[in-house]
Design an enzyme around this catalytic site. Structure first.
Site, PDB file in Angstrom:
ATOM      1  N   LYS A  67       0.863  -1.180   0.000  1.00  0.00           N
ATOM      2  CA  LYS A  67       0.000   0.000   0.000  1.00  0.00           C
ATOM      3  C   LYS A  67       0.892   1.220   0.000  1.00  0.00           C
ATOM      4  O   LYS A  67       1.774   1.358   0.843  1.00  0.00           O
ATOM      5  CB  LYS A  67      -0.935   0.040   1.206  1.00  0.00           C
ATOM      6  CG  LYS A  67      -1.856   1.281   1.167  1.00  0.00           C
ATOM      7  CD  LYS A  67      -2.879   1.290   2.271  1.00  0.00           C
ATOM      8  CE  LYS A  67      -2.301   1.794   3.575  1.00  0.00           C
ATOM      9  NZ  LYS A  67      -3.358   2.050   4.576  1.00  0.00           N
ATOM     10  N   THR A 221      -2.496   5.623  17.108  1.00  0.00           N
ATOM     11  CA  THR A 221      -1.034   5.770  17.175  1.00  0.00           C
ATOM     12  C   THR A 221      -0.365   4.832  16.185  1.00  0.00           C
ATOM     13  O   THR A 221      -0.341   3.621  16.383  1.00  0.00           O
ATOM     14  CB  THR A 221      -0.536   5.501  18.608  1.00  0.00           C
ATOM     15  OG1 THR A 221      -1.127   6.461  19.485  1.00  0.00           O
ATOM     16  CG2 THR A 221       0.976   5.626  18.684  1.00  0.00           C
TER      17      THR A 221
END
Length: 321
Positions: A67, A221
Site C-alpha cells: 500500500k 497511534t
C-alpha cells in the site's frame, strides 16, 4: 492486470467481508504464514505530507503487494480525504502486477475491522457501554464496526473539539443507540469498551480514568511520537497488538517500553488469541488493550477480497500491462 477504482469500493466491500479478511490475516501472522516487510514512512517536505509504503506477503492467502500513500493535512479544504492510498497486488508465482486497487475507503474499513476483531476476542461478553475518544472521519467507521460485536446499549464520546461530536451522535442515532457527550472521567467510569481514534502526540486517556474490566482499542497511534493513552494504562493492561515490532516502534507501546514500565515480552499478538494459542482475557476485572498500529497485510487482505468481488460482479477493469 485488474483495476478496481476507488469509486467502486463502497458498492463491493461490506463490513462482514472486511472483518473476516482481517481476522484471517491476524491468525495467519500469528501462525507465521504471513509477514510484513519494514515500513517506510517519511515527511516529503511538501504540503506538510507524510508518505510511505506498507507491504508484505501472506503465504496462506497468497496476497503479495504494498500500500502506497500517506497523509495530506490540507486535503479536506480541497474536498478530499486527508488520507490517500493505493494498493498494488502482485502474482506471488511470477511477480507480475495483478491488481491496482483504490485504498482510501479500504483503509478506513480495515482499521475499523481490526478494532472490532479485538472487541470480539477480548471485550467482556456483557459489555454495554461503548466509549469513543475522537470524532474525526474514522470514528464513524469504528462505531459501526464495534456495535456489531456486543449488545451495546449506549455510546458516550469525547473529542478535543466538542463541536465535532455531532458526527458520533448522528452515527449512534443511525444505529438506534443513545449518545452522550461526556468528560474523560465520565467516559472512563461508564465505558466497558473504549476506542481511541485520534492523532494525538500526548496522552489523552489516563489509567486512573479507566475502570476494571475495560477493553481499550487504541487505533490512532501509528507513527513515532504519537500517543493516545498514558504509559501507566498500557503497563496496567494485558496488551495485544497486530504486530509486536510495530507496536514497540510506532504504536502505543513505544512509550511504555521507553519508560521501562513494560517489556516487549509482555505484548501478545491478537492472532494468537484468534488461533487459540493465547487465552486472551482471563477475568472480568482484567483491563485489556489492543495496540492497533495498522499493518500492510491488513491492506493486502482486504484488497485481495475486493478484487475477487469486483471480478465476480464484472466491475473490475482489465488492462494489458
Amino acid at each position: 492486470m485488474w483495476i478496481v477504482p476507488e469509486a467502486k469500493i463502497a458498492g463491493l466491500m461490506d463490513r462482514a467481508t472486511c472483518f473476516a479478511a482481517i481476522e484471517g490475516v491476524f491468525g495467519a501472522m500469528a501462525r507465521g504464514d504471513a509477514y510484513n516487510f519494514p515500513v517506510i514512512r517519511e515527511a516529503i517536505g511538501h504540503a506538510d505530507a507524510l508518505y510511505g509504503f506498507k507491504s508484505g506477503f501472506d503465504r496462506a492467502g497468497l496476497a503479495l503487494g504494498l500500500k502506497s500513500g500517506g497523509y495530506w493535512p490540507g486535503n479536506e479544504a480541497k474536498g478530499l480525504t486527508n488520507h490517500q492510498s493505493t494498493v498494488v497486488l502482485f502474482d506471488p508465482d511470477t511477480g507480475r502486477v495483478k491488481a491496482l486497487v483504490g485504498g482510501n475507503l479500504l483503509t478506513a474499513l480495515r482499521t475499523a475491522a481490526a478494532s472490532a476483531v479485538s472487541i470480539k476476542h477480548l471485550a467482556r461478553p456483557d459489555a454495554k457501554v461503548l466509549g469513543m475518544v475522537g470524532a474525526g472521519h474514522q470514528s464513524a467507521f469504528q462505531m459501526r464496526a464495534a456495535v456489531e460485536q456486543r449488545a451495546f446499549e449506549k455510546v458516550v464520546g469525547w473529542n478535543f473539539h466538542p463541536e465535532m461530536l455531532d458526527r458520533l451522535a448522528g452515527v449512534a442515532a443511525e444505529l438506534g443507540l443513545p449518545f452522550e457527550a461526556v468528560s474523560l472521567d465520565e467516559l472512563g467510569a461508564q465505558s466497558d469498551v473504549i476506542i481511541t481514534i485520534t492523532s494525538s502526540h500526548k496522552p489523552i486517556l489516563r489509567s486512573a480514568q479507566v475502570k476494571a474490566g475495560t477493553h481499550i482499542a487504541c487505533m490512532g497511534t501509528d507513527t513515532k511520537g504519537k500517543q493516545e493513552v498514558d504509559d501507566l494504562l498500557v503497563a496496567r493492561a494485558t496488551v495485544f497488538t497486530d504486530e509486536v515490532a510495530q507496536a514497540i516502534s510506532i504504536g502505543e507501546c513505544q512509550h511504555a517500553i521507553a519508560s521501562g514500565l513494560m517489556a516487549e515480552a509482555e505484548i501478545a499478538e491478537l492472532g494468537a488469541v484468534i488461533n487459540g494459542s493465547h487465552k486472551g482475557r482471563t477475568s472480568a476485572e482484567e483491563v485489556t488493550l489492543f495496540d492497533g498500529t495498522g499493518v500492510g497485510l491488513q491492506d493486502l487482505a482486504v484488497a485481495a477480497a475486493v478484487v475477487e468481488l469486483a471480478i465476480a460482479k464484472g466491475i473490475a477493469i482489465e488492462v494489458d500491462f
